[in-house]
Motif scaffolding. Structure first.
Motif: not given
Length: 167
Positions: A156, A40, A44
Motif C-alpha cells: 500500500r 483508505l 490516500d
C-alpha cells in the motif's frame, strides 16, 4: 506439576483466542470491505493532496486516482496505445524514500497498454507527448497494491514516479 498444567492451559487458551480473532478478521462482508476500501482511498487522496501542495506540484487527479504534473512538455506526438516507448524514471514514495531509478537500474522499455508494468503507466502515457518530463503521484491500487512488488516496495505505498519519455 500445577504450574506446568497452568502454563499449558494458558498457551492453549491464547492459541485458541488468536485463532478465533484471525477467523473473525477473515469474515468481513462485501459491504464492510467496500466501506473499508473507500476510507483508505479517501485517506490516500488527502495525503496526496497535501503532498502535492507541499511539493508545489500543480496536479489534479483524474477519475482513476492518478495525479499527473507535467514538468516539461515534449514536442513530439502523443504516445499511442500499443506503442513501444523507453522511459527514464525515478520511483520513490511520498516520504522521499527512493526505490528505483533508471540511472542505476536501466531504462524501462514498455509497450503501452500491455500491462507489463503498473497500471498507472498504461493510464498516464497516452496523455503525454514524446519528450515529456512528468511527475506521477500514484494511489496504491494503481501501483503495487496490497502485495508490494516482492522486492523493494512494500504494501500500500503511494508512489512518486518521475518519468521522461525518451523514445
Amino acid at each position: 506439576m500445577r504450574s506446568t498444567i497452568f502454563i499449558i492451559l494458558c498457551i492453549v487458551i491464547l492459541a485458541a483466542g488468536c485463532k478465533e480473532e484471525k477467523q473473525q478478521r477473515r469474515h468481513m462482508t462485501k459491504a464492510e470491505l467496500i466501506e473499508y476500501n473507500t476510507k483508505l482511498v479517501k485517506r490516500d487522496s488527502a495525503f496526496i493532496s497535501h503532498y502535492c501542495y507541499a511539493q508545489g506540484l500543480d496536479s489534479i487527479p483524474n477519475k482513476q486516482g492518478l495525479w499527473i504534473t507535467i514538468q516539461e512538455e515534449g514536442d513530439g506526438e502523443y504516445v499511442q496505445d500499443k506503442e513501444m516507448v523507453d522511459i527514464a524514471y525515478r520511483i520513490s514514495d511520498i516520504t522521499g524514500k527512493e526505490y528505483y531509478n533508471s540511472e542505476r537500474d536501466g531504462i524501462k522499455h514498455i509497450t503501452v497498454g500491455s500491462g507489463q508494468d503498473i497500471m498507472a503507466l498504461d493510464l498516464a502515457l497516452p496523455q503525454l507527448k514524446h519528450g515529456t518530463k512528468a511527475t506521477l503521484i500514484i494511489m496504491p491500487d494503481l501501483a503495487y497494491g496490497l502485495m508490494g512488488d516482492d522486492n523493494k516496495i512494500g504494501s500500500r505505498r503511494i508512489l512518486r514516479y518521475d518519468i521522461e519519455i525518451i523514445k
